[in-house]
Design an enzyme around this catalytic site. Structure first.
Site, PDB file in Angstrom:
ATOM      1  N   ASN A  41      84.546  34.000 -84.546  1.00  0.00           N
ATOM      2  CA  ASN A  41      84.869  35.401 -84.295  1.00  0.00           C
ATOM      3  C   ASN A  41      83.607  36.160 -83.893  1.00  0.00           C
ATOM      4  O   ASN A  41      82.498  35.858 -84.351  1.00  0.00           O
ATOM      5  CB  ASN A  41      85.546  36.060 -85.506  1.00  0.00           C
ATOM      6  CG  ASN A  41      84.761  35.953 -86.799  1.00  0.00           C
ATOM      7  OD1 ASN A  41      84.035  35.005 -87.017  1.00  0.00           O
ATOM      8  ND2 ASN A  41      84.911  36.934 -87.667  1.00  0.00           N
ATOM      9  N   GLU A  43      82.490  40.127 -83.620  1.00  0.00           N
ATOM     10  CA  GLU A  43      82.895  41.504 -83.910  1.00  0.00           C
ATOM     11  C   GLU A  43      82.140  42.489 -83.034  1.00  0.00           C
ATOM     12  O   GLU A  43      81.211  42.129 -82.300  1.00  0.00           O
ATOM     13  CB  GLU A  43      82.667  41.794 -85.402  1.00  0.00           C
ATOM     14  CG  GLU A  43      83.509  40.869 -86.269  1.00  0.00           C
ATOM     15  CD  GLU A  43      83.461  41.198 -87.750  1.00  0.00           C
ATOM     16  OE1 GLU A  43      82.536  41.914 -88.188  1.00  0.00           O
ATOM     17  OE2 GLU A  43      84.365  40.720 -88.461  1.00  0.00           O
ATOM     18  N   ASN A  44      82.590  43.746 -83.094  1.00  0.00           N
ATOM     19  CA  ASN A  44      81.962  44.800 -82.304  1.00  0.00           C
ATOM     20  C   ASN A  44      81.954  46.092 -83.106  1.00  0.00           C
ATOM     21  O   ASN A  44      82.870  46.333 -83.906  1.00  0.00           O
ATOM     22  CB  ASN A  44      82.736  44.995 -80.990  1.00  0.00           C
ATOM     23  CG  ASN A  44      81.963  45.844 -80.003  1.00  0.00           C
ATOM     24  OD1 ASN A  44      82.069  47.063 -80.003  1.00  0.00           O
ATOM     25  ND2 ASN A  44      81.171  45.222 -79.178  1.00  0.00           N
ATOM     26  N   TYR A  47      85.488  48.556 -83.468  1.00  0.00           N
ATOM     27  CA  TYR A  47      86.142  47.463 -84.183  1.00  0.00           C
ATOM     28  C   TYR A  47      87.246  46.747 -83.392  1.00  0.00           C
ATOM     29  O   TYR A  47      87.410  45.542 -83.478  1.00  0.00           O
ATOM     30  CB  TYR A  47      86.746  47.970 -85.499  1.00  0.00           C
ATOM     31  CG  TYR A  47      85.751  48.431 -86.534  1.00  0.00           C
ATOM     32  CD1 TYR A  47      84.392  48.190 -86.393  1.00  0.00           C
ATOM     33  CD2 TYR A  47      86.185  49.139 -87.653  1.00  0.00           C
ATOM     34  CE1 TYR A  47      83.487  48.622 -87.334  1.00  0.00           C
ATOM     35  CE2 TYR A  47      85.273  49.577 -88.607  1.00  0.00           C
ATOM     36  CZ  TYR A  47      83.931  49.321 -88.447  1.00  0.00           C
ATOM     37  OH  TYR A  47      83.044  49.752 -89.391  1.00  0.00           O
ATOM     38  N   CYS A  52      89.005  37.293 -82.391  1.00  0.00           N
ATOM     39  CA  CYS A  52      89.150  36.285 -83.450  1.00  0.00           C
ATOM     40  C   CYS A  52      88.634  34.930 -82.964  1.00  0.00           C
ATOM     41  O   CYS A  52      88.620  34.649 -81.751  1.00  0.00           O
ATOM     42  CB  CYS A  52      90.620  36.116 -83.830  1.00  0.00           C
ATOM     43  SG  CYS A  52      91.353  37.483 -84.739  1.00  0.00           S
ATOM     44  N   GLU A  54      90.074  32.044 -83.126  1.00  0.00           N
ATOM     45  CA  GLU A  54      91.087  31.228 -82.459  1.00  0.00           C
ATOM     46  C   GLU A  54      91.205  31.601 -80.982  1.00  0.00           C
ATOM     47  O   GLU A  54      91.230  30.740 -80.102  1.00  0.00           O
ATOM     48  CB  GLU A  54      92.461  31.411 -83.121  1.00  0.00           C
ATOM     49  CG  GLU A  54      92.522  30.995 -84.582  1.00  0.00           C
ATOM     50  CD  GLU A  54      92.222  32.142 -85.531  1.00  0.00           C
ATOM     51  OE1 GLU A  54      91.272  32.910 -85.273  1.00  0.00           O
ATOM     52  OE2 GLU A  54      92.950  32.266 -86.529  1.00  0.00           O
ATOM     53  N   CYS A  86      95.913  34.733 -87.861  1.00  0.00           N
ATOM     54  CA  CYS A  86      96.569  36.048 -87.833  1.00  0.00           C
ATOM     55  C   CYS A  86      97.722  36.034 -86.819  1.00  0.00           C
ATOM     56  O   CYS A  86      97.834  35.133 -85.985  1.00  0.00           O
ATOM     57  CB  CYS A  86      95.569  37.155 -87.497  1.00  0.00           C
ATOM     58  SG  CYS A  86      95.142  37.276 -85.755  1.00  0.00           S
ATOM     59  N   CYS A  89      96.862  35.838 -83.054  1.00  0.00           N
ATOM     60  CA  CYS A  89      96.391  34.518 -82.648  1.00  0.00           C
ATOM     61  C   CYS A  89      97.539  33.510 -82.618  1.00  0.00           C
ATOM     62  O   CYS A  89      97.554  32.608 -81.784  1.00  0.00           O
ATOM     63  CB  CYS A  89      95.264  34.043 -83.559  1.00  0.00           C
ATOM     64  SG  CYS A  89      93.732  34.947 -83.243  1.00  0.00           S
TER      65      CYS A  89
END
Ligand code: THU
Length: 126
Positions: A41, A43-44, A47, A52, A54, A86, A89
């Site tokens: 994953n 992130e930024n 958000y 993710c 996957e 999730c 995904c």
């Protein structure tokens, strides 16, 4: 099961960029062509731009193999956590997998596989 795939996912999780959630996720998939791809994953600060592990892995696999890429098995692991993919995904995995494709993750410290049909029984299809 393909224990090597979970080990690949574990290694990929150590590469995660997760300064906001501290939730480091790794994914590994085996393609019908016989290749293994991994991803984590990313992130930024904004958000919603987070990707993710996957989807990062699947998009990389398509970029390398082309639109015919098919997933025969996929494993996902978070460092110190246990969880299945999730919902978003699951929908993306379903695009490139069959209903019987096994998805591996940890449950009570042990590898557990659920099929895509079990994880997403009514996926959206065009
Ligand atoms: N995450 C994944 O990489 N895969 C999932 O299936 C669930 C969530 C990531 C996104 C975010 O960086 C962090 O885990 C917390 O949600």
């Amino acid at each position: 099961m393909n224990p090597a795939l979970l080990e690949h996912a574990q290694r990929a999780a150590t590469k995660a960029y997760a300064p906001y959630s501290q939730f480091q996720v790794g994914c590994a998939l085996l393609t019908a062509a016989g290749n293994i791809f991994t991803g984590c994953n990313v992130e930024n600060a904004s958000y919603g731009l987070t990707i993710c592990a996957e989807r990062n892995t699947i998009f990389h696999a398509v970029a390398e193999e082309g639109p015919g890429m098919r997933i025969t098995s996929l494993a996902v692991i978070a460092l110190g956590q246990e969880f299945p993919p999730c919902g978003a995904c699951r929908q993306v995995i379903a695009e490139f997998a069959a209903p019987e494709t096994p998805i591996w993750f940890l449950r009570d410290g042990k590898p557990l596989a659920m099929t895509m049909a079990e994880l997403l029984p009514a996926s959206f299809r065009l």
